[in-house]
Design a protein around this motif. Structure first.
Motif, PDB file in Angstrom:
ATOM      1  N   ILE A 256       0.895  -1.088   0.038  1.00  0.00           N
ATOM      2  CA  ILE A 256      -0.100   0.042   0.104  1.00  0.00           C
ATOM      3  C   ILE A 256       0.953   1.357   0.118  1.00  0.00           C
ATOM      4  CG2 ILE A 256      -1.540   1.241   1.359  1.00  0.00           C
ATOM      5  CD1 ILE A 256      -2.800  -1.432   2.318  1.00  0.00           C
ATOM      6  N   THR A 257       0.718   1.970  -0.944  1.00  0.00           N
ATOM      7  CA  THR A 257       1.693   3.268  -1.182  1.00  0.00           C
ATOM      8  C   THR A 257       1.325   4.383  -0.170  1.00  0.00           C
ATOM      9  OG1 THR A 257       0.217   3.827  -3.030  1.00  0.00           O
ATOM     10  CG2 THR A 257       2.413   2.519  -3.447  1.00  0.00           C
ATOM     11  N   ASP A 258       0.087   4.637   0.372  1.00  0.00           N
ATOM     12  CA  ASP A 258      -0.379   5.454   1.182  1.00  0.00           C
ATOM     13  C   ASP A 258      -0.293   5.182   2.450  1.00  0.00           C
ATOM     14  OD1 ASP A 258      -2.251   7.879   0.979  1.00  0.00           O
ATOM     15  OD2 ASP A 258      -2.614   7.216   2.930  1.00  0.00           O
ATOM     16  N   SER A 259       0.729   5.912   3.063  1.00  0.00           N
ATOM     17  CA  SER A 259       1.197   5.431   4.657  1.00  0.00           C
ATOM     18  C   SER A 259       0.031   5.555   5.574  1.00  0.00           C
ATOM     19  CB  SER A 259       2.364   6.140   5.116  1.00  0.00           C
ATOM     20  OG  SER A 259       2.074   7.637   5.025  1.00  0.00           O
ATOM     21  N   GLU A 260      -0.697   6.606   5.720  1.00  0.00           N
ATOM     22  CA  GLU A 260      -1.807   6.827   6.635  1.00  0.00           C
ATOM     23  C   GLU A 260      -2.906   5.780   6.363  1.00  0.00           C
ATOM     24  OE1 GLU A 260      -3.721  11.388   7.294  1.00  0.00           O
ATOM     25  OE2 GLU A 260      -3.524  10.650   5.116  1.00  0.00           O
ATOM     26  N   ILE A 261      -3.207   5.181   5.236  1.00  0.00           N
ATOM     27  CA  ILE A 261      -4.233   4.168   4.858  1.00  0.00           C
ATOM     28  C   ILE A 261      -3.606   2.695   5.267  1.00  0.00           C
ATOM     29  CG2 ILE A 261      -5.604   3.095   3.341  1.00  0.00           C
ATOM     30  CD1 ILE A 261      -6.079   5.607   2.225  1.00  0.00           C
ATOM     31  N   LYS A 262      -2.302   2.796   5.098  1.00  0.00           N
ATOM     32  CA  LYS A 262      -1.509   1.474   5.357  1.00  0.00           C
ATOM     33  C   LYS A 262      -1.633   1.060   6.870  1.00  0.00           C
ATOM     34  CE  LYS A 262       3.042   1.268   4.460  1.00  0.00           C
ATOM     35  NZ  LYS A 262       4.129   1.068   3.692  1.00  0.00           N
ATOM     36  N   ASN A 263      -1.256   2.369   7.725  1.00  0.00           N
ATOM     37  CA  ASN A 263      -1.336   2.223   9.007  1.00  0.00           C
ATOM     38  C   ASN A 263      -2.745   1.780   9.635  1.00  0.00           C
ATOM     39  OD1 ASN A 263       1.334   2.557   9.587  1.00  0.00           O
ATOM     40  ND2 ASN A 263       0.929   4.726   9.523  1.00  0.00           N
ATOM     41  N   LEU A 264      -3.892   2.524   8.971  1.00  0.00           N
ATOM     42  CA  LEU A 264      -5.177   1.976   9.293  1.00  0.00           C
ATOM     43  C   LEU A 264      -5.614   0.473   9.143  1.00  0.00           C
ATOM     44  CD1 LEU A 264      -8.069   3.656   9.670  1.00  0.00           C
ATOM     45  CD2 LEU A 264      -8.228   3.339   7.257  1.00  0.00           C
ATOM     46  N   ILE A 265      -5.060   0.219   7.859  1.00  0.00           N
ATOM     47  CA  ILE A 265      -5.302  -1.317   7.486  1.00  0.00           C
ATOM     48  C   ILE A 265      -4.459  -2.187   8.548  1.00  0.00           C
ATOM     49  CG2 ILE A 265      -5.066  -3.011   5.808  1.00  0.00           C
ATOM     50  CD1 ILE A 265      -6.073  -0.825   3.924  1.00  0.00           C
ATOM     51  N   LYS A 266      -3.195  -1.921   8.671  1.00  0.00           N
ATOM     52  CA  LYS A 266      -2.465  -2.653   9.556  1.00  0.00           C
ATOM     53  C   LYS A 266      -3.202  -2.824  10.945  1.00  0.00           C
ATOM     54  CE  LYS A 266       2.274  -1.972   8.147  1.00  0.00           C
ATOM     55  NZ  LYS A 266       3.358  -1.024   8.362  1.00  0.00           N
ATOM     56  N   ASN A 267      -3.729  -1.793  11.391  1.00  0.00           N
ATOM     57  CA  ASN A 267      -4.256  -1.837  12.780  1.00  0.00           C
ATOM     58  C   ASN A 267      -5.560  -2.636  12.639  1.00  0.00           C
ATOM     59  OD1 ASN A 267      -2.689  -0.236  14.274  1.00  0.00           O
ATOM     60  ND2 ASN A 267      -3.998   1.737  13.667  1.00  0.00           N
ATOM     61  N   MET A 268      -6.313  -2.587  11.509  1.00  0.00           N
ATOM     62  CA  MET A 268      -7.514  -3.445  11.352  1.00  0.00           C
ATOM     63  C   MET A 268      -7.285  -4.999  11.399  1.00  0.00           C
ATOM     64  SD  MET A 268      -9.903  -1.827   8.604  1.00  0.00           S
ATOM     65  CE  MET A 268     -10.715  -0.201   8.789  1.00  0.00           C
ATOM     66  N   LEU A 269      -6.150  -5.189  10.925  1.00  0.00           N
ATOM     67  CA  LEU A 269      -5.477  -6.770  10.581  1.00  0.00           C
ATOM     68  C   LEU A 269      -5.200  -7.058  11.916  1.00  0.00           C
ATOM     69  CD1 LEU A 269      -4.193  -6.969   7.039  1.00  0.00           C
ATOM     70  CD2 LEU A 269      -5.991  -8.332   7.981  1.00  0.00           C
TER      71      LEU A 269
END
Lengths: 480, 415
Positions: B398-411
């Motif tokens: 995922i190239t967008d770091s904000e969203i990457k972190n969001l999804i990491k948290n979700m997983l």
């Protein structure tokens, strides 16, 4: 024209494109119960065999010709084919090679299988199928000594009915797909091999198929049974004369390997591919299936597919016995307007079963090639592994290369790995070879042979040499 | 089903102010759907997931009419915390809110396109169903050179008011030259046993950048089908990430047409499934002109008797020289009941291309577990560590770091 040019032109032409004038006995045109009875009758088959055929025909009537394949072809009129065609002189079967029609023998000589010489020198036992009938089986005595049965299947139906009855249709039942069922109904001849328990067949067994008469379909049936602990290597070669119309070839090949047995089946298929504009050529719709019935059994398919207008076949392995192994090595080359849709199926049913698929596809000219394969590991096939590699090489931008693998894994203890690449011969490779004095065609030949090496080395020696040459000839004219 | 469909159809169009011509078109789509029915396994694209059967077994009788007269209350608790974003909220299939609060108003246009229908290549009877029953459809146009400051989150919310319903949604996006959009689809369902049928159409002009993250994380008993059609012009980039986890059944289809030179498409996906869930991703990347690029990475972790399917196709037209296409799918089967099916397909008509695919499936590597356990981790910890690492590989794409972190948290992936 200088000599070299002449030589190249000769090579470019289909070497096996002659036809032989021999009087034929043919069944009436068309497909119906009478024709099936005619075939059964002329072969003096027992009642159960006729029943087998009729049962298949019943089923055939309700089946529809499949149309999911990539290469499309004009609808075949199954009523416009001859389902039986035999050289007249075969009506009274010759007892030995000396009694064979000299014209037939000459044909085989042209094909490069002089039966008599072969009998003496090569040590390969050959069963030649001309149109629909097996004409000669060499080396019979020596094989008989070991208890090996290698004979035309029509002979086996009469002499070894128990074996045939038991195994015929056990891998490809009469209720199978369209072309297989058609074959079950009208098959004319083919080879039968039985290797008794613990025997290692001392020589390569070989069949040569040739379609001669026009408008005939060739439907041979091959049945190979390797009893416990035995080993056999079987070769198959095919040619056909040049004709403008398309000819159908729908053979069935059944292999059965019992406990600890091994069958190696090699094919060099060089049916007439049609001319440069895609006119004529053979439709090669063959069903090949092997059953690893016993424990530790092994079936290995090797194929070099260079001929046919359309090749549509999937030699498969059903790995039923525990620890059984299935292998598939394939080179498919299409040039001009040839089309191929080929691959394999590996069906893992037993524990610890292993399969390996190496497929090399080369397309040139305006041809089209598809690898289509299935790897299915059932939930009971614990600890099974599969490795698949399919590489395609494209030459020119009018051809196509496609890969359609189906991968089903229902077992968590099993591993499947699949790889596929598509590329072209790189300029650097060509440059390198040409710099060292090879002409462009030789350079391509060399690179392609390297590309195919993994498969070529699986072939028995005599065939490997032939196949290597064939690879070169098939690609003649595709560069520059 | 035919009577039900027709009855529901007339109930649905009754409340809409449609012209006679529009009704005719919708009627035509309905008849097409009645003709074909739900896709079943006889169709090649649905070989591994027989939707007809799945709907029959899980929902039974579906009703297709949704009363959209009354508004639903927007539950703000579902909104994502800690990330400023624009919102579109769907509740039970009805658009309740469109809010671009962080953007320049004159740079984004919202156009009502309810009267148009979608016609895609590679589509199936579900697109007819969608065309027949969608009643509101908007096109979101991002104007030339405008790059959205904040991501847009589309909340797909359903609540327990609906049951055994078919919900059809449609949205169109146009990204004009040099524009960019980050789009998150977030599914949040408290309803059960509904069939959601979602069609998106993206049109990417020169240099446009689209990042679409589809997140289906929360447990629910719905059946989902989502189809993204992406048309890409010169130099445009599309990035699609799919987290496929929550629904009972879900199939995501991505159809990407690379029409302009140097266009590139990225499709990454994670299946994280348990119980008897059955999810599928099918991607078709059409390389239609030269110098285009595609990259796909799909990873699956399958527990209990779950089943994942990946069907990926790279198509290379004869004009599309210098294509670079790559596709890799990997699966870990954790239970003897779990199943992974793949059909990674290449269809190539040009010779100067670099295309490859790989697919592997198997169990967790015992040696790796042994390695970790010998260093003091428990079996459970080692297992988690390995699975996290396996999935992190995709999330890192995922190239967008904000969203990457969001999804990491979700997983629940920690680094």
């Amino acid at each position: 024209m200088d000599n070299r040019q002449k030589e190249i032109n000769n090579l470019k032409d289909y070497k096996y494109g002659f036809s032989t004038d021999i009087e034929n006995i043919q069944a009436p045109k068309g497909l119906n119960e009478d024709v099936i009875k005619f075939i059964s009758n002329i072969k003096k088959e027992p009642e159960w065999m006729l029943e087998f055929r009729l049962k298949a025909f019943e089923r055939f009537k309700v089946l529809k010709e499949p149309d999911w394949q990539k290469p499309k072809f004009p609808k075949i009129d199954y009523q416009d084919l001859y389902y039986y065609s035999a050289p007249k002189s075969m009506k009274d079967k010759p007892k030995s090679l000396d009694e064979l029609d000299p014209k037939l023998l000459e044909t085989y000589k042209k094909l490069g299988i002089p039966l008599q010489e072969q009998a003496r020198l090569n040590g390969i036992a050959v069963d030649a199928v001309f149109d629909s009938v097996s004409v000669a089986t060499t080396f019979k005595d020596e094989l008989t000594k070991q208890g090996i049965i290698f004979c035309p299947i029509s002979e086996a139906i009469q002499s070894y009915p128990e074996l045939v009855k038991k195994y015929l249709g056990s891998v490809i039942p009469t209720s199978d797909h369209f072309f297989a069922t058609l074959n079950s109904a009208v098959f004319t001849d083919g080879s039968f091999v039985y290797i008794p328990e613990g025997v290692r067949c001392p020589m390569e067994l070989s069949t040569y198929f040739r379609i001669n008469a026009s408008n005939t379909g060739q439907f041979e049936r091959t049945l190979i049974i390797a009893d416990k602990g035995s080993y056999v290597s079987y070769l198959e070669g095919c040619t056909a004369p040049m004709r403008d119309e398309n000819q159908l070839h729908a053979a069935n090949v059944e292999l059965i390997a019992l406990d600890d047995a091994e069958i190696k089946y090699s094919t060099v298929q060089n049916w007439y591919p049609g001319d440069q504009d895609g006119k004529g050529g053979i439709y090669n719709f063959v069903t090949k299936r092997g059953l690893c019935k016993g424990k530790n059994s092994k079936i290995s398919w090797t194929q070099v597919e260079t001929g046919s207008a359309i090749t549509w076949k999937y030699p498969s392995c059903i790995l039923k016995g525990d620890n059984s192994v299935g292998e598939f090595y394939s080179i498919a080359i299409t040039n001009n307007h040839q089309k191929a849709d080929t691959g394999t199926k590996m069906i893992h049913l037993g524990k610890n079963t292993k399969s390996k698929i190496i497929s090399k596809g080369i397309s040139a000219g305006s041809s089209d090639m598809t690898y289509r394969g299935l790897v299915d590991i059932s939930s009971k096939a614990k600890n099974s592994t599969n490795y698949t590699q399919c590489d395609s090489l494209l030459m020119g931008n009018k051809c196509g290369a496609h890969t359609v693998p189906y991968i089903k894994n229902k077992n968590s203890e099993s591993n499947i790995a699949h790889e596929a690449t598509t590329s072209k011969i790189s300029e650097e490779q060509l440059h390198y070879c040409q710099q060292r004095g090879l002409n462009p065609e030789e350079a391509v030949g060399l690179i392609v042979n390297g590309f195919c090496k993994e498969v070529l080395q699986q072939l028995p020696m005599e065939f490997a040499v032939e196949a290597q040459k064939l690879v070169g000839i098939s690609l003649e004219g595709s560069v520059g | 089903m035919k009577e039900q469909l027709q009855k529901d159809f007339y109930n649905s169009i009754k409340n809409l102010s449609l012209s006679q011509k529009d009704i005719e078109i919708k009627k035509f789509c309905l008849d097409n759907f009645i003709d074909k029915g739900f896709p079943n396994k006889k169709e090649e694209d649905w070989k591994f997931s027989d939707l007809n059967q799945i709907i029959k077994n899980n929902i039974g009788e579906l009703s297709f009419h949704n009363d959209q007269a009354s508004t639903n209350k927007v539950d703000t608790s579902v909104f994502v915390d800690g990330l400023e974003h624009n919102k579109i909220v769907f509740i039970n299939g009805r658009i309740e809110k469109i809010d671009f609060e962080y953007e320049k108003k004159d740079q984004i246009e919202i156009i009502d396109q309810s009267e148009t229908i979608n016609e895609f290549e590679n589509s199936n009877s579900l697109s007819d169903l969608n065309n027949a029953f969608t009643n509101k459809c908007f096109k979101i146009l991002v104007k030339k050179g405008y790059q959205l400051a904040k991501p847009l989150i589309i909340y797909h919310t359903t609540n327990s008011k609906i049951w055994s319903k078919n919900i059809n949604l449609r949205l169109n996006f146009e990204l004009d030259k040099d524009s960019s959009l980050r789009l998150i689809d977030l599914f949040n369902d408290t309803s059960e046993k509904n069939f959601l049928n979602i069609f998106y159409n993206f049109e990417l002009k020169e240099n446009a950048v689209l990042k679409n993250y589809k997140v289906d994380k929360f447990e629910n008993k719905n059946i989902k089908y989502s189809f993204n059609n992406i048309d890409q012009d010169k130099n445009s980039i599309s990035e699609t990430f799919i987290l496929s986890s929550g629904s009972n059944f879900s199939k995501n289809e991505i159809n990407c047409n690379l029409n302009g030179v140097y266009a590139s498409a990225f499709v990454n996906g994670v299946f994280s499934l348990n119980n008897d869930k059955h999810h599928e991703i099918r991607s078709i990347i059409n390389h239609l002109t030269e110098n285009t690029k595609s990259y796909q990475l799909i990873k699956s972790v399958l527990e209990q008797s779950s089943k994942a399917v990946y069907q990926g196709k790279i198509f290379v037209n004869s004009d599309a020289q210098k294509t670079d296409g790559y596709q890799l799918s990997k699966a870990i089967l954790l239970n003897k009941e779990s199943e992974f099916n793949a059909k990674p397909e290449l269809e190539i008509y040009a010779d100067d291309v670099k295309c490859s695919h790989g697919s592997a499936s198997g169990s967790l590597n015992e040696d790796s577990i042994f390695y970790l356990m010998s260093r003091g981790l428990s079996y459970q910890q080692s297992r988690e560590l390995l699975i996290n690492g396996f999935l992190l590989d995709v999330v890192e794409k995922i190239t967008d770091s904000e969203i990457k972190n969001l999804i990491k948290n979700m997983l629940g992936i920690k680094e």
